[in-house]
Design a protein around this motif. Sequence first.
Motif, short mmCIF file in Angstrom:
data_model
loop_
_atom_site.label_atom_id
_atom_site.label_comp_id
_atom_site.label_asym_id
_atom_site.label_seq_id
_atom_site.Cartn_x
_atom_site.Cartn_y
_atom_site.Cartn_z
N GLU A 66 0.83 -1.20 0.00
CA GLU A 66 0.00 0.00 0.00
C GLU A 66 0.87 1.26 0.00
O GLU A 66 0.53 2.25 -0.66
N CYS A 67 1.99 1.21 0.71
CA CYS A 67 2.91 2.35 0.71
C CYS A 67 3.54 2.53 -0.67
O CYS A 67 3.65 3.66 -1.16
N LEU A 71 1.73 9.19 -5.92
CA LEU A 71 2.36 10.50 -5.76
C LEU A 71 3.20 10.83 -6.98
O LEU A 71 3.15 11.96 -7.49
N SER A 72 3.92 9.86 -7.49
CA SER A 72 4.72 10.05 -8.70
C SER A 72 3.83 10.48 -9.87
O SER A 72 4.17 11.40 -10.62
N LEU A 111 8.87 12.54 -9.85
CA LEU A 111 9.53 11.52 -9.04
C LEU A 111 9.73 10.30 -9.92
O LEU A 111 8.76 9.69 -10.38
N THR A 112 10.98 9.96 -10.19
CA THR A 112 11.28 8.86 -11.10
C THR A 112 12.17 7.83 -10.43
O THR A 112 12.79 8.10 -9.40
N ALA A 162 -2.67 8.32 3.66
CA ALA A 162 -3.65 9.38 3.82
C ALA A 162 -3.21 10.68 3.13
O ALA A 162 -4.02 11.38 2.52
N LEU A 163 -1.92 11.00 3.20
CA LEU A 163 -1.41 12.19 2.54
C LEU A 163 -1.62 12.14 1.04
O LEU A 163 -2.13 13.09 0.43
N VAL A 164 -1.24 11.03 0.45
CA VAL A 164 -1.33 10.91 -1.01
C VAL A 164 -2.79 10.87 -1.46
O VAL A 164 -3.14 11.42 -2.50
N ALA A 165 -3.66 10.28 -0.63
CA ALA A 165 -5.08 10.22 -0.96
C ALA A 165 -5.79 11.55 -0.74
O ALA A 165 -6.96 11.70 -1.11
#
Length: 112
Positions: A6-7, A14-15, A55-56, A79-82
């Motif tokens: 999940e991470c 995010l990328s 971000l690559t 939660a941040l990315v969502a």
Amino acid sequence: MATKEECRTALDDLSTKLAENADSLRGKVDLDRRLACDITDLDISFHGQLTGGRLTGLEDGDDPDAKIRLIVASDDLVALVAGELDFGKAFASGRVKIKANLFDLLKLKALL
């Protein structure tokens, strides 16, 4: 607690989000740095390259030479990315930590 998968998915998301915004940031954010993300509750890390607002090269494992280090718990990362957790509030409360020089922090603010 979120899982390693999940991470990884959150970081991939995010990328993707950064890539979608990269064109609008071109010329405004000149940042070419190695980035590491430490997931504190899982005791794992990921690393990649921040270049041109993107971000690559996201891979498992730590990069001890990373110039930018994000330190966060698994649930907070997801939660941040969502969009369920406000980055500014999470940073101010210590739920998210970033180790970077001051100039890189200012540039990161434009990305996030």
